[in-house]
Design a protein around this motif. Structure first.
Motif, PDB file in Angstrom:
ATOM      1  N   PHE A  57      40.166  60.594  38.383  1.00  0.00           N
ATOM      2  CA  PHE A  57      41.094  60.337  39.475  1.00  0.00           C
ATOM      3  C   PHE A  57      42.240  61.327  39.207  1.00  0.00           C
ATOM      4  CE2 PHE A  57      38.703  56.508  40.177  1.00  0.00           C
ATOM      5  CZ  PHE A  57      38.711  56.272  41.226  1.00  0.00           C
ATOM      6  N   LEU A  58      42.135  62.340  40.066  1.00  0.00           N
ATOM      7  CA  LEU A  58      43.306  63.299  39.895  1.00  0.00           C
ATOM      8  C   LEU A  58      44.686  63.196  40.747  1.00  0.00           C
ATOM      9  CD1 LEU A  58      40.915  66.574  40.495  1.00  0.00           C
ATOM     10  CD2 LEU A  58      41.295  65.069  38.534  1.00  0.00           C
ATOM     11  N   PRO A  59      45.780  63.691  40.376  1.00  0.00           N
ATOM     12  CA  PRO A  59      46.979  63.201  41.247  1.00  0.00           C
ATOM     13  C   PRO A  59      46.796  63.703  42.573  1.00  0.00           C
ATOM     14  CG  PRO A  59      47.405  64.661  39.117  1.00  0.00           C
ATOM     15  CD  PRO A  59      46.093  64.807  39.282  1.00  0.00           C
ATOM     16  N   PHE A  60      47.329  63.265  43.365  1.00  0.00           N
ATOM     17  CA  PHE A  60      47.425  63.633  45.044  1.00  0.00           C
ATOM     18  C   PHE A  60      47.938  64.895  45.166  1.00  0.00           C
ATOM     19  CE2 PHE A  60      47.861  58.882  44.921  1.00  0.00           C
ATOM     20  CZ  PHE A  60      46.820  58.568  45.542  1.00  0.00           C
ATOM     21  N   CYS A  61      47.176  65.691  45.961  1.00  0.00           N
ATOM     22  CA  CYS A  61      47.548  66.710  46.529  1.00  0.00           C
ATOM     23  C   CYS A  61      48.669  66.665  47.699  1.00  0.00           C
ATOM     24  CB  CYS A  61      46.487  67.746  47.146  1.00  0.00           C
ATOM     25  SG  CYS A  61      45.644  67.111  48.283  1.00  0.00           S
ATOM     26  N   HIS A  62      49.361  67.810  48.249  1.00  0.00           N
ATOM     27  CA  HIS A  62      50.491  67.589  49.162  1.00  0.00           C
ATOM     28  C   HIS A  62      49.844  66.770  50.650  1.00  0.00           C
ATOM     29  CE1 HIS A  62      54.170  68.105  51.101  1.00  0.00           C
ATOM     30  NE2 HIS A  62      53.673  68.498  51.909  1.00  0.00           N
ATOM     31  N   SER A  63      48.522  67.292  51.031  1.00  0.00           N
ATOM     32  CA  SER A  63      48.057  66.832  52.143  1.00  0.00           C
ATOM     33  C   SER A  63      47.850  65.252  52.149  1.00  0.00           C
ATOM     34  CB  SER A  63      46.838  67.509  52.623  1.00  0.00           C
ATOM     35  OG  SER A  63      45.734  67.519  51.560  1.00  0.00           O
ATOM     36  N   GLU A  64      47.340  64.881  50.798  1.00  0.00           N
ATOM     37  CA  GLU A  64      47.043  63.571  50.603  1.00  0.00           C
ATOM     38  C   GLU A  64      48.091  62.669  50.679  1.00  0.00           C
ATOM     39  OE1 GLU A  64      43.105  63.927  47.861  1.00  0.00           O
ATOM     40  OE2 GLU A  64      44.756  64.035  46.878  1.00  0.00           O
ATOM     41  N   LEU A  65      49.441  63.342  50.087  1.00  0.00           N
ATOM     42  CA  LEU A  65      50.527  62.615  50.094  1.00  0.00           C
ATOM     43  C   LEU A  65      51.311  62.478  51.529  1.00  0.00           C
ATOM     44  CD1 LEU A  65      52.536  64.417  46.796  1.00  0.00           C
ATOM     45  CD2 LEU A  65      51.525  62.113  46.990  1.00  0.00           C
ATOM     46  N   ILE A  66      50.957  63.451  52.105  1.00  0.00           N
ATOM     47  CA  ILE A  66      51.408  63.155  53.566  1.00  0.00           C
ATOM     48  C   ILE A  66      50.569  62.035  54.362  1.00  0.00           C
ATOM     49  CG2 ILE A  66      51.287  64.483  55.931  1.00  0.00           C
ATOM     50  CD1 ILE A  66      53.633  65.281  54.119  1.00  0.00           C
ATOM     51  N   GLN A  67      49.520  61.895  54.006  1.00  0.00           N
ATOM     52  CA  GLN A  67      48.760  60.856  54.486  1.00  0.00           C
ATOM     53  C   GLN A  67      49.299  59.501  54.253  1.00  0.00           C
ATOM     54  OE1 GLN A  67      44.442  61.179  54.594  1.00  0.00           O
ATOM     55  NE2 GLN A  67      44.673  63.262  54.286  1.00  0.00           N
ATOM     56  N   LEU A  68      49.869  59.455  52.933  1.00  0.00           N
ATOM     57  CA  LEU A  68      50.172  58.159  52.296  1.00  0.00           C
ATOM     58  C   LEU A  68      51.636  57.833  52.806  1.00  0.00           C
ATOM     59  CD1 LEU A  68      49.280  58.743  48.617  1.00  0.00           C
ATOM     60  CD2 LEU A  68      48.374  56.965  50.091  1.00  0.00           C
ATOM     61  N   VAL A  69      52.244  58.946  52.876  1.00  0.00           N
ATOM     62  CA  VAL A  69      53.745  58.764  53.696  1.00  0.00           C
ATOM     63  C   VAL A  69      53.567  58.107  55.214  1.00  0.00           C
ATOM     64  CG1 VAL A  69      55.708  59.648  54.338  1.00  0.00           C
ATOM     65  CG2 VAL A  69      54.843  60.377  52.455  1.00  0.00           C
ATOM     66  N   ASN A  70      52.568  58.882  55.736  1.00  0.00           N
ATOM     67  CA  ASN A  70      52.250  58.437  57.310  1.00  0.00           C
ATOM     68  C   ASN A  70      52.012  57.080  57.301  1.00  0.00           C
ATOM     69  OD1 ASN A  70      52.480  59.592  59.795  1.00  0.00           O
ATOM     70  ND2 ASN A  70      50.200  59.246  60.067  1.00  0.00           N
ATOM     71  N   LYS A  71      51.080  56.592  56.545  1.00  0.00           N
ATOM     72  CA  LYS A  71      50.735  55.469  56.450  1.00  0.00           C
ATOM     73  C   LYS A  71      51.637  54.052  56.188  1.00  0.00           C
ATOM     74  CE  LYS A  71      47.101  52.389  54.199  1.00  0.00           C
ATOM     75  NZ  LYS A  71      46.117  52.146  53.173  1.00  0.00           N
ATOM     76  N   GLU A  72      52.592  54.696  55.227  1.00  0.00           N
ATOM     77  CA  GLU A  72      53.530  53.608  54.954  1.00  0.00           C
ATOM     78  C   GLU A  72      54.701  53.622  56.101  1.00  0.00           C
ATOM     79  OE1 GLU A  72      54.855  50.946  52.305  1.00  0.00           O
ATOM     80  OE2 GLU A  72      52.920  51.926  52.255  1.00  0.00           O
ATOM     81  N   LEU A  73      54.943  54.642  56.745  1.00  0.00           N
ATOM     82  CA  LEU A  73      55.877  54.901  57.816  1.00  0.00           C
ATOM     83  C   LEU A  73      55.168  53.889  58.992  1.00  0.00           C
ATOM     84  CD1 LEU A  73      57.030  58.288  57.815  1.00  0.00           C
ATOM     85  CD2 LEU A  73      58.580  56.036  57.196  1.00  0.00           C
ATOM     86  N   ASN A  74      53.836  53.940  59.173  1.00  0.00           N
ATOM     87  CA  ASN A  74      53.361  53.407  60.213  1.00  0.00           C
ATOM     88  C   ASN A  74      53.286  51.794  59.954  1.00  0.00           C
ATOM     89  OD1 ASN A  74      52.390  55.089  62.510  1.00  0.00           O
ATOM     90  ND2 ASN A  74      50.844  56.027  60.794  1.00  0.00           N
ATOM     91  N   PHE A  75      53.261  51.523  58.754  1.00  0.00           N
ATOM     92  CA  PHE A  75      53.269  50.217  58.338  1.00  0.00           C
ATOM     93  C   PHE A  75      54.506  49.270  58.728  1.00  0.00           C
ATOM     94  CE2 PHE A  75      54.849  47.154  55.305  1.00  0.00           C
ATOM     95  CZ  PHE A  75      53.906  45.857  55.318  1.00  0.00           C
ATOM     96  N   TRP A  76      55.747  49.957  58.477  1.00  0.00           N
ATOM     97  CA  TRP A  76      56.900  49.799  58.781  1.00  0.00           C
ATOM     98  C   TRP A  76      57.421  49.996  60.307  1.00  0.00           C
ATOM     99  CZ3 TRP A  76      59.485  46.430  55.729  1.00  0.00           C
ATOM    100  CH2 TRP A  76      59.119  46.578  54.642  1.00  0.00           C
ATOM    101  N   ALA A  77      56.693  50.735  61.078  1.00  0.00           N
ATOM    102  CA  ALA A  77      56.920  51.052  62.316  1.00  0.00           C
ATOM    103  C   ALA A  77      56.307  49.651  63.254  1.00  0.00           C
ATOM    104  CB  ALA A  77      56.353  52.405  62.988  1.00  0.00           C
ATOM    105  N   LYS A  78      55.321  49.302  62.827  1.00  0.00           N
ATOM    106  CA  LYS A  78      54.637  48.215  63.425  1.00  0.00           C
ATOM    107  C   LYS A  78      55.421  46.879  63.182  1.00  0.00           C
ATOM    108  CE  LYS A  78      49.841  50.037  63.152  1.00  0.00           C
ATOM    109  NZ  LYS A  78      48.443  49.852  62.478  1.00  0.00           N
TER     110      LYS A  78
END
Length: 299
Positions: free
Chosen positions: A162-183
């Protein structure tokens, strides 16, 4: 079917296969053998196997080699159809640093191709692969030094890195977390939460190599949710309003700084603003301190 079993602790072998006759807990059976008897084709997860007691590794040798296990009552459990997965943090630092180096080399190569092929479509990929040479020359010796058993490593069919997250993967994680709080904001307070791409870039920079995806979760809570909670506690959020998370205008220049530029002393500031009809947004005047305990109020 997934079973999570601790691979370490007091009386580890007795916990796995059960206590022998005459010992306390003999009738209870072992955590592992009891579950495998109930479901011989289970998927079994040994979490952080690098912390396992040496006697547990001995039991696992029999398990992986013969596909069966003898419990404390002398009964044999056939588990050839079971799948065993082990996790470990051994060599994680070496893997992470090597992956970062590979990504940097891939980025420089992509930039070089862009410069040489101006006007053409050059795809920049975040995908990297750890070489077989690195696995054999660097990772294998570390695993052997830790587990001290070649036969144990030899019984592992495949190792997944398991490698460190790349930037595009980090953006997906951030978006997922923000969507969680938006809901949550929508469901609990009828508040609509919006954000710009710049916000996701800022939050992605909070990634910590050692804490993985948890660091993104903590960054969103620290820099966004705490502000939401404080604004709610201070009666700054009208029910049914639309909120935008934005980067402070004065800090936007930090996002446009070239990659070679020295790192800024402080990260760009995020702010909350109420979106009103015919207006870009009205910044909320949230009073400090932003107490993490306020999150409970917003929830």
């Amino acid at each position: 079917m997934l079973k999570h079993l601790p691979a370490f602790g007091k009386s580890p072998v007795a916990k796995f296969i059960g206590s022998p006759p005459g010992y306390v807990g003999h009738e209870e059976g072992g955590q592992l053998t009891k579950k495998l008897r109930q479901c011989p084709n289970a998927v079994v997860l040994f979490d952080e196997v690098d912390k396992a007691h040496p006697d547990v590794l001995t039991i696992m040798l029999q398990l992986f080699d013969e596909g069966r296990l003898t419990d404390g009552k002398g009964k044999t459990i056939d588990c050839k159809d079971a799948i065993f997965i082990m996790t470990s943090n051994v060599a994680s630092e070496e893997i992470a640093q090597h992956a970062l180096q590979l990504r940097q080399e891939a980025l420089e190569m992509s930039k070089k191709r862009l410069a040489e092929n101006l006007g053409t479509d050059v795809h920049m990929s975040d995908k990297i692969t750890i070489s077989k040479q690195f696995k054999e020359k660097v990772i294998r010796p570390i695993l052997k030094a830790h587990f001290r058993r070649d036969e144990f490593l030899g019984r592992i069919n495949e190792i997944v890195y398991f490698l460190p997250f790349c930037h595009s993967e980090l953006i997906q994680l951030v978006n997922k977390e923000l969507n969680f709080w938006a809901k949550k904001a929508q469901a609990r307070h009828n508040i609509t939460l919006l954000w710009d791409r710049e916000v996701m870039d800022v939050l992605a920079d909070g990634y910590n190599l050692h804490y993985g995806a948890r660091s993104i979760k903590h960054e969103v809570e620290r820099r966004v949710v705490n502000q939401l909670a404080a604004a709610y506690e201070q009666d700054l959020l009208p029910r049914g309003c639309t909120l935008r998370i934005a980067v402070e205008a004065a800090d936007k220049r930090l996002l446009k700084a070239p990659a070679a530029a020295p790192a800024p002393a402080a990260a760009p500031t995020l702010r909350l603003e109420i979106v009103e009809q015919g207006s870009k947004g009205r910044k909320l005047d949230i009073q400090a301190p932003l107490n993490p305990e306020n999150v409970a109020c917003f929830l």
